[in-house]
Design an enzyme around this catalytic site. Structure first.
Site, PDB file in Angstrom:
ATOM      1  N   LYS A 130       1.991 -45.883   5.407  1.00 49.71           N
ATOM      2  CA  LYS A 130       1.853 -46.775   4.255  1.00 49.71           C
ATOM      3  C   LYS A 130       0.801 -46.194   3.329  1.00 49.71           C
ATOM      4  O   LYS A 130      -0.099 -45.470   3.780  1.00 49.71           O
ATOM      5  CB  LYS A 130       1.390 -48.163   4.719  1.00 49.71           C
ATOM      6  CG  LYS A 130       1.770 -49.277   3.767  1.00 49.71           C
ATOM      7  CD  LYS A 130       3.155 -49.795   4.081  1.00 49.71           C
ATOM      8  CE  LYS A 130       3.622 -50.794   3.058  1.00 49.71           C
ATOM      9  NZ  LYS A 130       4.863 -51.469   3.506  1.00 49.71           N
ATOM     10  N   ASP A 170       6.318 -51.045  -2.595  1.00 47.05           N
ATOM     11  CA  ASP A 170       5.820 -52.250  -1.927  1.00 47.05           C
ATOM     12  C   ASP A 170       5.305 -53.098  -3.102  1.00 47.05           C
ATOM     13  O   ASP A 170       5.746 -52.895  -4.240  1.00 47.05           O
ATOM     14  CB  ASP A 170       4.717 -51.904  -0.902  1.00 47.05           C
ATOM     15  CG  ASP A 170       4.429 -53.056   0.069  1.00 47.05           C
ATOM     16  OD1 ASP A 170       5.194 -53.243   1.023  1.00 47.05           O
ATOM     17  OD2 ASP A 170       3.446 -53.795  -0.144  1.00 47.05           O
TER      18      ASP A 170
HETATM   19  N1  GLU Z   1       7.450 -51.607   1.619  1.00 48.76           N
HETATM   20  C1  GLU Z   1       8.646 -51.936   2.343  1.00 48.76           C
HETATM   21  C2  GLU Z   1       8.288 -52.459   3.713  1.00 48.76           C
HETATM   22  O1  GLU Z   1       7.304 -53.161   3.857  1.00 48.76           O
HETATM   23  C3  GLU Z   1       9.679 -50.828   2.332  1.00 48.76           C
HETATM   24  C4  GLU Z   1       9.235 -49.485   2.796  1.00 48.76           C
HETATM   25  C5  GLU Z   1      10.257 -48.379   2.585  1.00 48.76           C
HETATM   26  O2  GLU Z   1      11.345 -48.633   2.083  1.00 48.76           O
HETATM   27  O3  GLU Z   1       9.931 -47.246   2.946  1.00 48.76           O
HETATM   28  O4  GLU Z   1       8.964 -52.265   4.692  1.00 48.76           O
END
Ligand code: GLU
Length: 449
Positions: A130, A170
């Site tokens: 992340k 996100d």
């Molecule tokens: N931010 C999204 C999550 O919390 C998607 C992450 C992504 O698609 O890589 O899963």
């Protein structure tokens, strides 16, 4: 034996807390997973021998960097950029970027930790990571957003790659930001490496359904939880917190399945529209005009806007927290249960506090935790990577069907795992245990990594 295990796990948790001071959200996420793992260590003694929990709680790599940029008046600003590469046992790091003023290392670490198990649950070959920044996109011009994204990527690109680390969106990062980030990555590396970022535009390597996926997936998960209880979404009264990408497509799918959504929110207040939320209006306000939710009430005289209102006070049968972490506390959970709520599906990451989770589990309502219920977004990102790798693009119907299958599969796996580990109907234990085992079983044969 079991008692000794719990003590061992508590000691690991205390160590994580001491090693990561001040990172409350990270501690919270770790505690919740560790509390589920006692019986796992009894069944798989090699996990304890190999110190898998200790290793999983320590990110493989943490990157923090300076992001300087200039606003439209020429003033210089400095933000902090992050990328936490948590675990790559089952695939390249994968997880979104969050741009929000509340971002600090503890938030990115909690999200990366959750992401590792969520991604494992999808059954796709993606590790967990992340990133983000404390940059506040609110009120910024397109040019400011572009300059910020270019500066951010100018440092981050060296840590990314389609086989290394593949970010997405996100909170605060959507299609526009992914465009600027991808453009800068391509420019610096001189490579058209589609799979390195997901959530791309449809004309340049993006996947249909990616925009809708987190919301749609969360609703499919709730549909499956209700199915087990011989119920359906048809005719149910729902509230959905938030009004961003996840909330909008949660509302869309709920409406398609015959439910009635009477409220949504943003960080300033709540909109209640008993007739049912006008989705076209909401999309226009939020996606096209990027305005505040309060303006919804100026178009619909029968809708009520409550500044600083608490959406969880509104009686409903299904609640879908789709805004942000810790937005629903123990008191809110009690109120929901008292008002007749039978199902909660989390579109956001860790939106319910530990006290709130306890209330839902104790009341035995259908509670789908984020790492299972909101996995549809990242699962569809993995489908986007699959299309990129084969230079293909799939139809909306085909991709949505795949998403539905994946969510149905996650529901089944978490449901069955909960039962197998002596906690029937407890999707928290089901998700934590199933996700952990998948990652742990990949780590053991790879040796000390
Ligand atoms: N931010 C999204 C999550 O919390 C998607 C992450 C992504 O698609 O890589 O899963």
């Amino acid at each position: 034996m079991a008692i000794a295990m719990e003590e061992k796990i508590e000691a690991i948790y205390q160590q994580v807390k001491a090693r990561n001071p001040g990172e409350d959200e990270f501690h919270q996420a770790v505690k919740e997973v560790l509390e589920s793992l006692g019986p796992v260590l009894v069944k798989f003694p090699e996990f304890a021998e190999q110190k898998i929990i200790e290793r999983i709680c320590e990110p493989e790599r943490q990157i923090m960097f300076r992001v300087p940029w200039q606003d439209d008046r020429g003033e210089v600003h400095i933000n902090r950029g992050f990328r936490v590469q948590f675990n790559s046992a089952i695939g390249p790091y994968k997880g979104g970027l969050r741009f929000h003023p509340s971002v600090y290392l503890g938030i990115i670490k909690f999200l990366g930790f959750e992401q590792t198990f969520k991604n494992a649950l999808t059954g796709m070959p993606i590790g967990g990571g992340k990133g983000g920044s404390d940059f506040d996109p609110k009120g910024k011009s397109n040019n400011e957003i572009m300059r910020f994204c270019q500066s951010y990527m100018t440092e981050l690109y060296r840590h990314l790659g389609e086989y290394t680390d593949c970010p997405a969106g996100d909170i605060g990062v959507g299609g526009r930001e992914i465009g600027y980030l991808f453009g800068q990555y391509k420019r610096i590396t001189n490579r058209y490496e589609s799979g390195v970022l997901t959530g791309k535009g449809i004309g340049w390597g993006g996947s249909l359904v990616r925009t809708e996926a987190t919301g749609y997936g969360a609703v499919y998960f709730v549909r499956e939880m209700l199915k087990v209880r011989k119920q359906s979404l048809e005719g149910k009264t729902c509230v959905v917190s938030g009004s961003g990408n996840v909330a909008i497509y949660t509302i869309e799918k709920l409406q398609q399945l015959g439910a009635k959504v009477i409220a949504c929110s943003d960080s300033n207040g709540v909109i209640i529209h008993e007739k049912g939320i006008d989705l076209q209006m909401l999309k226009k306000l939020k996606e096209v005009e990027r305005r505040r939710l309060a303006d919804y009430a100026t178009y619909h005289k029968d809708a009520r806007y409550i500044a600083e209102g608490n959406i969880w006070e509104i009686p409903c049968q299904v609640a879908m927290p789709s805004a942000t972490q810790n937005e629903l506390n123990g008191k809110d959970a009690k109120m929901l249960v008292k008002n007749g709520c039978i199902a909660v599906g989390e579109g956001a990451n860790m939106p319910t506090t530990p006290e709130g989770v306890h209330v839902f589990l104790h009341a035995k309502i259908a509670y789908g935790p984020g790492k299972a219920a909101n996995a549809g977004g990242v699962a569809t990102s993995a489908l986007e990577m699959q299309q990129n790798a084969s230079r293909d693009s799939w139809s909306f119907e085909y991709t949505e069907q795949k998403l539905d299958q994946i969510m149905t599969g996650i529901h089944q796996a978490t449901y069955e795992t909960a039962e197998e580990f002596g906690a029937p109907d407890n999707y928290v234990i089901g998700a934590n245990v199933a996700g952990f085992i998948k990652v742990a079983q990949a780590m053991v044969p790879m040796g000390l990594i």
